[in-house]
Scaffold this active site. Structure first.
Site, PDB file in Angstrom:
ATOM      1  N   SER A   1     -27.722 -23.244  10.425  1.00 53.56           N
ATOM      2  CA  SER A   1     -27.232 -22.247   9.325  1.00 53.56           C
ATOM      3  C   SER A   1     -28.319 -22.508   8.215  1.00 53.56           C
ATOM      4  O   SER A   1     -28.055 -22.529   7.038  1.00 53.56           O
ATOM      5  CB  SER A   1     -25.801 -23.088   8.583  1.00 53.56           C
ATOM      6  OG  SER A   1     -24.873 -23.057   9.510  1.00 53.56           O
TER       7      SER A   1
ATOM      8  N   ASN B   1     -24.556 -19.023   0.972  1.00 54.78           N
ATOM      9  CA  ASN B   1     -23.097 -19.243   0.504  1.00 54.78           C
ATOM     10  C   ASN B   1     -22.735 -18.471  -0.902  1.00 54.78           C
ATOM     11  O   ASN B   1     -21.548 -18.329  -1.118  1.00 54.78           O
ATOM     12  CB  ASN B   1     -23.467 -20.785   0.036  1.00 54.78           C
ATOM     13  CG  ASN B   1     -23.167 -21.729   1.170  1.00 54.78           C
ATOM     14  OD1 ASN B   1     -23.660 -23.075   1.168  1.00 54.78           O
ATOM     15  ND2 ASN B   1     -22.241 -21.247   2.109  1.00 54.78           N
ATOM     16  N   TRP B   2     -23.808 -17.694  -1.241  1.00 54.25           N
ATOM     17  CA  TRP B   2     -23.185 -16.760  -2.446  1.00 54.25           C
ATOM     18  C   TRP B   2     -22.308 -15.668  -1.990  1.00 54.25           C
ATOM     19  O   TRP B   2     -21.684 -14.723  -2.807  1.00 54.25           O
ATOM     20  CB  TRP B   2     -24.478 -15.948  -2.904  1.00 54.25           C
ATOM     21  CG  TRP B   2     -25.438 -16.736  -3.489  1.00 54.25           C
ATOM     22  CD1 TRP B   2     -26.608 -17.056  -2.852  1.00 54.25           C
ATOM     23  CD2 TRP B   2     -25.466 -17.238  -4.826  1.00 54.25           C
ATOM     24  NE1 TRP B   2     -27.505 -18.022  -3.752  1.00 54.25           N
ATOM     25  CE2 TRP B   2     -26.782 -18.197  -4.693  1.00 54.25           C
ATOM     26  CE3 TRP B   2     -24.519 -17.421  -5.837  1.00 54.25           C
ATOM     27  CZ2 TRP B   2     -27.052 -18.940  -5.957  1.00 54.25           C
ATOM     28  CZ3 TRP B   2     -24.861 -18.373  -6.974  1.00 54.25           C
ATOM     29  CH2 TRP B   2     -26.168 -18.971  -7.066  1.00 54.25           C
TER      30      TRP B   2
ATOM     31  N   TRP C   1     -10.995 -29.792   5.854  1.00 53.23           N
ATOM     32  CA  TRP C   1     -10.235 -30.964   5.186  1.00 53.23           C
ATOM     33  C   TRP C   1      -9.396 -30.889   4.322  1.00 53.23           C
ATOM     34  O   TRP C   1      -8.189 -31.187   4.428  1.00 53.23           O
ATOM     35  CB  TRP C   1     -11.702 -31.926   4.624  1.00 53.23           C
ATOM     36  CG  TRP C   1     -11.069 -33.439   4.453  1.00 53.23           C
ATOM     37  CD1 TRP C   1     -11.142 -34.452   4.996  1.00 53.23           C
ATOM     38  CD2 TRP C   1     -10.406 -33.794   3.041  1.00 53.23           C
ATOM     39  NE1 TRP C   1     -10.588 -35.331   4.374  1.00 53.23           N
ATOM     40  CE2 TRP C   1     -10.178 -35.210   3.183  1.00 53.23           C
ATOM     41  CE3 TRP C   1     -10.213 -32.956   1.832  1.00 53.23           C
ATOM     42  CZ2 TRP C   1      -9.443 -35.633   2.087  1.00 53.23           C
ATOM     43  CZ3 TRP C   1      -9.525 -33.647   0.727  1.00 53.23           C
ATOM     44  CH2 TRP C   1      -9.256 -35.060   1.049  1.00 53.23           C
TER      45      TRP C   1
ATOM     46  N   GLU D   1     -34.121 -34.819  15.992  1.00 49.49           N
ATOM     47  CA  GLU D   1     -33.220 -35.092  16.897  1.00 49.49           C
ATOM     48  C   GLU D   1     -31.895 -34.494  16.386  1.00 49.49           C
ATOM     49  O   GLU D   1     -31.586 -34.592  15.098  1.00 49.49           O
ATOM     50  CB  GLU D   1     -32.977 -36.605  17.205  1.00 49.49           C
ATOM     51  CG  GLU D   1     -34.104 -37.324  18.116  1.00 49.49           C
ATOM     52  CD  GLU D   1     -34.198 -36.799  19.275  1.00 49.49           C
ATOM     53  OE1 GLU D   1     -33.241 -36.280  19.971  1.00 49.49           O
ATOM     54  OE2 GLU D   1     -35.332 -36.442  19.672  1.00 49.49           O
TER      55      GLU D   1
ATOM     56  N   SER E   1     -26.128 -22.963   0.219  1.00 46.17           N
ATOM     57  CA  SER E   1     -27.357 -22.376   1.097  1.00 46.17           C
ATOM     58  C   SER E   1     -27.496 -20.897   0.431  1.00 46.17           C
ATOM     59  O   SER E   1     -26.588 -20.480  -0.446  1.00 46.17           O
ATOM     60  CB  SER E   1     -26.772 -22.011   2.319  1.00 46.17           C
ATOM     61  OG  SER E   1     -25.903 -21.066   2.756  1.00 46.17           O
TER      62      SER E   1
ATOM     63  N   ARG F   1     -19.291 -16.461  -0.426  1.00 45.66           N
ATOM     64  CA  ARG F   1     -18.168 -16.933  -0.756  1.00 45.66           C
ATOM     65  C   ARG F   1     -17.143 -16.350  -1.882  1.00 45.66           C
ATOM     66  O   ARG F   1     -18.001 -15.526  -2.892  1.00 45.66           O
ATOM     67  CB  ARG F   1     -18.078 -18.555  -0.913  1.00 45.66           C
ATOM     68  CG  ARG F   1     -18.516 -19.071   0.526  1.00 45.66           C
ATOM     69  CD  ARG F   1     -18.549 -20.456   0.352  1.00 45.66           C
ATOM     70  NE  ARG F   1     -19.133 -20.907   1.663  1.00 45.66           N
ATOM     71  CZ  ARG F   1     -18.737 -22.094   2.207  1.00 45.66           C
ATOM     72  NH1 ARG F   1     -17.995 -22.983   1.450  1.00 45.66           N
ATOM     73  NH2 ARG F   1     -19.240 -22.537   3.495  1.00 45.66           N
TER      74      ARG F   1
ATOM     75  N   HIS G   1     -14.417 -29.946  -1.545  1.00 40.93           N
ATOM     76  CA  HIS G   1     -15.480 -30.168  -2.102  1.00 40.93           C
ATOM     77  C   HIS G   1     -15.554 -31.542  -3.037  1.00 40.93           C
ATOM     78  O   HIS G   1     -16.677 -32.375  -3.171  1.00 40.93           O
ATOM     79  CB  HIS G   1     -15.859 -29.039  -2.809  1.00 40.93           C
ATOM     80  CG  HIS G   1     -16.169 -27.733  -2.322  1.00 40.93           C
ATOM     81  ND1 HIS G   1     -16.802 -27.763  -0.792  1.00 40.93           N
ATOM     82  CD2 HIS G   1     -15.805 -26.534  -2.304  1.00 40.93           C
ATOM     83  CE1 HIS G   1     -16.826 -26.650  -0.354  1.00 40.93           C
ATOM     84  NE2 HIS G   1     -16.155 -25.625  -1.195  1.00 40.93           N
TER      85      HIS G   1
ATOM     86  N   ASP H   1     -20.535 -30.354   6.255  1.00 39.41           N
ATOM     87  CA  ASP H   1     -19.997 -29.320   6.223  1.00 39.41           C
ATOM     88  C   ASP H   1     -18.504 -29.668   6.743  1.00 39.41           C
ATOM     89  O   ASP H   1     -18.309 -30.999   7.220  1.00 39.41           O
ATOM     90  CB  ASP H   1     -20.568 -28.535   7.707  1.00 39.41           C
ATOM     91  CG  ASP H   1     -19.890 -27.241   7.993  1.00 39.41           C
ATOM     92  OD1 ASP H   1     -19.288 -26.534   6.693  1.00 39.41           O
ATOM     93  OD2 ASP H   1     -19.963 -26.519   8.747  1.00 39.41           O
ATOM     94  N   GLY H   2     -17.476 -28.851   6.214  1.00 47.78           N
ATOM     95  CA  GLY H   2     -16.034 -29.330   6.832  1.00 47.78           C
ATOM     96  C   GLY H   2     -15.411 -29.470   5.456  1.00 47.78           C
ATOM     97  O   GLY H   2     -13.941 -29.897   5.587  1.00 47.78           O
TER      98      GLY H   2
HETATM   99  C1  IPE Z   1     -23.890 -24.825   5.803  1.00 52.13           C
HETATM  100  O1  IPE Z   1     -22.532 -24.830   5.633  1.00 52.13           O
HETATM  101  C2  IPE Z   1     -24.325 -24.857   4.281  1.00 52.13           C
HETATM  102  C3  IPE Z   1     -23.858 -26.022   3.685  1.00 52.13           C
HETATM  103  C4  IPE Z   1     -23.516 -27.088   4.201  1.00 52.13           C
HETATM  104  C5  IPE Z   1     -24.471 -26.165   2.218  1.00 52.13           C
HETATM  105  P1  IPE Z   1     -21.598 -23.172   6.162  1.00 52.13           P
HETATM  106  O2  IPE Z   1     -20.141 -23.663   6.004  1.00 52.13           O
HETATM  107  O3  IPE Z   1     -21.913 -22.449   4.966  1.00 52.13           O
HETATM  108  O4  IPE Z   1     -22.390 -22.666   7.433  1.00 52.13           O
HETATM  109  P2  IPE Z   1     -21.610 -21.639   8.216  1.00 52.13           P
HETATM  110  O5  IPE Z   1     -21.151 -20.416   7.396  1.00 52.13           O
HETATM  111  O6  IPE Z   1     -20.439 -22.378   9.140  1.00 52.13           O
HETATM  112  O7  IPE Z   1     -23.050 -21.291   9.122  1.00 52.13           O
HETATM  113  C1  IPE Z   2     -19.258 -27.558   3.176  1.00 53.62           C
HETATM  114  O1  IPE Z   2     -18.205 -27.145   3.481  1.00 53.62           O
HETATM  115  C2  IPE Z   2     -19.673 -27.205   1.731  1.00 53.62           C
HETATM  116  C3  IPE Z   2     -20.643 -26.069   1.661  1.00 53.62           C
HETATM  117  C4  IPE Z   2     -20.834 -25.199   2.233  1.00 53.62           C
HETATM  118  C5  IPE Z   2     -21.012 -25.926   0.243  1.00 53.62           C
HETATM  119  P1  IPE Z   2     -17.272 -25.883   3.848  1.00 53.62           P
HETATM  120  O2  IPE Z   2     -17.027 -25.270   2.424  1.00 53.62           O
HETATM  121  O3  IPE Z   2     -18.273 -25.161   4.511  1.00 53.62           O
HETATM  122  O4  IPE Z   2     -16.179 -26.161   4.570  1.00 53.62           O
HETATM  123  P2  IPE Z   2     -15.722 -25.558   6.017  1.00 53.62           P
HETATM  124  O5  IPE Z   2     -16.722 -25.379   6.961  1.00 53.62           O
HETATM  125  O6  IPE Z   2     -14.990 -24.090   5.215  1.00 53.62           O
HETATM  126  O7  IPE Z   2     -14.534 -26.367   6.280  1.00 53.62           O
HETATM  127 MG    MG Z   3     -18.609 -24.735   6.482  1.00 55.34          MG
END
Ligand code: IPE
Ligand code: IPE
Ligand code: MG
Length: 237
Positions: free
Chosen positions: A191, A66-67, A23, A202, A63, A69, A35, A18-19
């Site tokens: 998530s 994630n659809w 970034w 852990e 996930s 988005r 990404h 995540d992140g």
């Molecule tokens: C979890 O991250 C899913 C993946 C890393 C693929 P998200 O960024 O989608 O989760 P939330 O929305 O912060 O809970």
């Molecule tokens: C994780 O990074 C990648 C996926 C969920 C596919 P994010 O896209 O969720 O990045 P943030 O959380 O918005 O920074």
């Molecule tokens: Mg995220």
């Protein structure tokens, strides 16, 4: 460098990568650049896990939520995952990595991606160094529901259902419980990742954003894991 006990390596490590978006945003770039950078971190994680002798590494790539988005980002993530598999499956194969997938193969997952997944899994099927599982269109609740549906369809009587029976219907019945879950980016939640398999894992939450994750991050995570006392509801001697 942190010292690691080679006899207490977690058997199964799972990463919530995540992140990426943050970034990129921190650098004034579009989210997809994050990404793209995440691919490097992914291979750092794989190589770090191989160096440590981890047997199972599972990563959350997309996930069931994630659809939601923006369509452009969803489209990018689908194409990017397909492209990574195509471009880098041979490299993973040479490293002795066995690639597997978990997640729902519903109508939303394009046929081309499914074909790439099957090709990568087939190519690496006999590899023994490490099982590397990619969770795509994965949701922990969806997995449990899918398992329940199969159990019910098998006609088993409700009072005979055991945890073992349900676990055998999960997407990958061979997958062991997770020993260590790592989530980057300072979010303290699962998530919907591996809900069943995380029961006694852990949990390690780090502030690092996924694109900055390296093999050293993996080592540090394992060192932290080794400082924990796992009791599984019992008491330590
Ligand atoms: C979890 O991250 C899913 C993946 C890393 C693929 P998200 O960024 O989608 O989760 P939330 O929305 O912060 O809970
Ligand atoms: C994780 O990074 C990648 C996926 C969920 C596919 P994010 O896209 O969720 O990045 P943030 O959380 O918005 O920074
Ligand atoms: Mg995220």
């Amino acid at each position: 460098m942190v010292s690691i006990d080679p006899k207490a390596i977690p058997g199964h490590v799972a990463c919530v990568m995540d992140g990426n978006g943050r970034w990129a945003q921190q650098r004034g770039l579009p989210r997809i650049e994050g990404h793209k950078q995440g691919e490097h971190a992914l291979f750092e994680a794989v190589e770090g896990a191989l160096e440590l002798g981890i047997d199972w590494l599972t990563v959350y790539a997309f996930s069931t939520e994630n659809w939601k988005r923006p369509p452009d980002e969803v489209k990018f993530l689908i194409n990017f995952n397909e492209e990574i598999l195509d471009r880098r499956k041979h490299e993973l194969h040479e490293m002795g990595v066995q690639i597997r997938f978990i997640g729902r193969r519903d109508w939303r997952v394009p046929k081309g991606l499914i074909r790439r997944m099957d090709e990568a899994a087939e190519l690496t099927r006999k590899n023994k160094k490490m099982v590397f599982t990619i969770a795509f269109n994965y949701g922990g609740r969806a997995e449990i529901i899918d398992a329940m549906k199969q159990l019910m369809a098998s006609g088993v009587s409700p009072d005979k259902v055991t945890e073992k029976m349900l676990a055998r219907q999960l997407y990958d019945p061979d997958m062991p419980d997770v020993d260590l879950m790592i989530r980057t980016s300072g979010e303290y939640r699962t998530s919907n990742f591996l809900l069943w398999q995380l029961a006694y894992s852990e949990m390690l939450f780090t502030e690092e954003l996924w694109p900055d994750f390296t093999r050293h991050s993996m080592r540090d995570a394992v060192a932290e894991y080794q400082s924990r006392s796992r009791r599984y509801g019992g008491v330590t001697a």
